[in-house]
Design a protein around this motif. Structure first.
Motif, short mmCIF file in Angstrom:
data_model
loop_
_atom_site.label_atom_id
_atom_site.label_comp_id
_atom_site.label_asym_id
_atom_site.label_seq_id
_atom_site.Cartn_x
_atom_site.Cartn_y
_atom_site.Cartn_z
N ASP A 1 19.20 55.23 64.01
CA ASP A 1 20.11 56.36 63.78
C ASP A 1 21.55 55.89 63.74
N PRO A 2 22.29 56.14 62.64
CA PRO A 2 23.69 55.70 62.56
C PRO A 2 24.57 56.22 63.69
N ILE A 3 24.33 57.46 64.11
CA ILE A 3 25.15 58.01 65.20
C ILE A 3 24.92 57.23 66.49
N GLU A 4 23.66 56.91 66.78
CA GLU A 4 23.36 56.12 67.98
C GLU A 4 23.91 54.70 67.84
N GLN A 5 23.92 54.18 66.63
CA GLN A 5 24.49 52.84 66.40
C GLN A 5 25.99 52.84 66.71
N ILE A 6 26.70 53.86 66.20
CA ILE A 6 28.14 53.94 66.43
C ILE A 6 28.44 54.18 67.91
N LYS A 7 27.62 55.01 68.56
CA LYS A 7 27.79 55.20 70.01
C LYS A 7 27.67 53.86 70.73
N GLY A 8 26.72 53.04 70.27
CA GLY A 8 26.54 51.73 70.87
C GLY A 8 27.76 50.84 70.67
N LEU A 9 28.36 50.90 69.48
CA LEU A 9 29.56 50.11 69.21
C LEU A 9 30.73 50.56 70.08
N ILE A 10 30.86 51.88 70.25
CA ILE A 10 31.94 52.41 71.09
C ILE A 10 31.79 51.92 72.52
N LYS A 11 30.57 51.99 73.04
CA LYS A 11 30.33 51.52 74.40
C LYS A 11 30.57 50.02 74.51
N LEU A 12 30.16 49.29 73.49
CA LEU A 12 30.31 47.83 73.50
C LEU A 12 31.78 47.44 73.59
N TYR A 13 32.62 48.11 72.81
CA TYR A 13 34.03 47.73 72.73
C TYR A 13 34.90 48.37 73.81
N SER A 14 34.62 49.63 74.12
CA SER A 14 35.52 50.34 75.04
C SER A 14 34.88 50.69 76.38
N GLY A 15 33.55 50.61 76.46
CA GLY A 15 32.87 51.01 77.68
C GLY A 15 32.70 52.51 77.83
N ARG A 16 33.16 53.28 76.84
CA ARG A 16 33.13 54.74 76.95
C ARG A 16 31.83 55.31 76.41
#
Length: 243
Positions: free
Chosen positions: A149-164
């Motif tokens: 899922d692209p939304i879950e992928q982007i959520k993963g990137l946000i957490k990876l980079y910012s921890g949020r």
């Protein structure tokens, strides 16, 4: 199906050097090893293979594996944190430090972080290499799942980079909208990495033409001000009550 570059996966891992754990996605293991960070989000991380979201030696090991695979891999310095470069060891006047430098102290000089390895007279010898540079590392891992899922992928990137994990995401008609929590501009880590996040969204999702970041401030709940005079056993006399 074997994993390949471009696939998003959720990954558990633990990194060790000489039996000492220096990084892990396991919260309990982090507490046991004394490296627990109360501000960190533990649990499997979402990464995109081929994008160097993890060190190259571990990434190379995962490409070609199947979901559910578990294993362990030794990572040499050239595929880890690089070799130890003597050019990154400098002598710095102690006058540049706020407090007297001591061996083992982590410091920052001109925006670079390093470790004091010696103090000679009025100068400190500082090693600006990564603490794990020149070392062979061992990683154990489990590939939890593939993320489609692209939304879950982007959520993963946000957490990876910012921890949020508190940023909402929607994708409609080529527009990816990120719902930002109030005061996020004061989050230094987010402000540093958001440009990288936007660049990767455009790179990985050709159909997305615009990224919109919307910060919303909800009206605060009204609270009743307590202006009433508190009741007491004795009521003050007024001109009307005085005899």
């Amino acid at each position: 199906m074997a994993l390949q570059e471009g696939d998003f996966i959720r990954l558990r891992y633990t990194g060790r050097f000489d039996e000492t754990i220096f990084d892990t996605t396991d919260e309990e293991k982090a507490k046991e090893e004394g490296i627990y960070n109360p501000r960190a989000e533990y649990g499997p991380v979402t990464v995109r293979l081929g994008s160097h979201h993890i060190i190259i030696g571990l990434e190379d090991e995962l490409i070609g594996k199947e979901v559910g695979a578990e294993g362990e891999v030794d990572v040499p310095p050239e595929k880890g944190f690089g070799s130890h470069d003597d050019a990154n060891v400098r002598s710095v006047p102690v006058s540049q430090f706020r407090e007297k430098p001591k061996r083992g102290m982590r410091i920052e000089v001109e925006g670079r972080e390093g470790v004091v390895v010696d103090v000679i007279g009025r100068r400190a010898v500082v090693d600006f290499n990564h603490p794990l540079a020149g070392k062979t590392l061992t990683y154990s891992y489990t590939i939890v799942e593939k993320v489609e899922d692209p939304i879950e992928q982007i959520k993963g990137l946000i957490k990876l980079y910012s921890g949020r994990t508190d940023i909402g995401i929607s994708i409609t008609d080529g527009v990816a909208e990120l719902a930002l929590p109030p005061a996020i501009v004061y989050d230094r880590r987010w402000m540093i990495w958001r440009g990288t996040l936007v660049r990767e969204i455009f790179e990985y999702y050709p159909d997305i033409k615009n990224v919109v970041m919307k910060e919303t401030f909800p009206r605060p709940e009204e609270t009743k001000a307590a202006f009433e005079v508190p009741e007491t056993e004795e009521t003050p006399k007024t001109e009307e009550t005085e005899e």
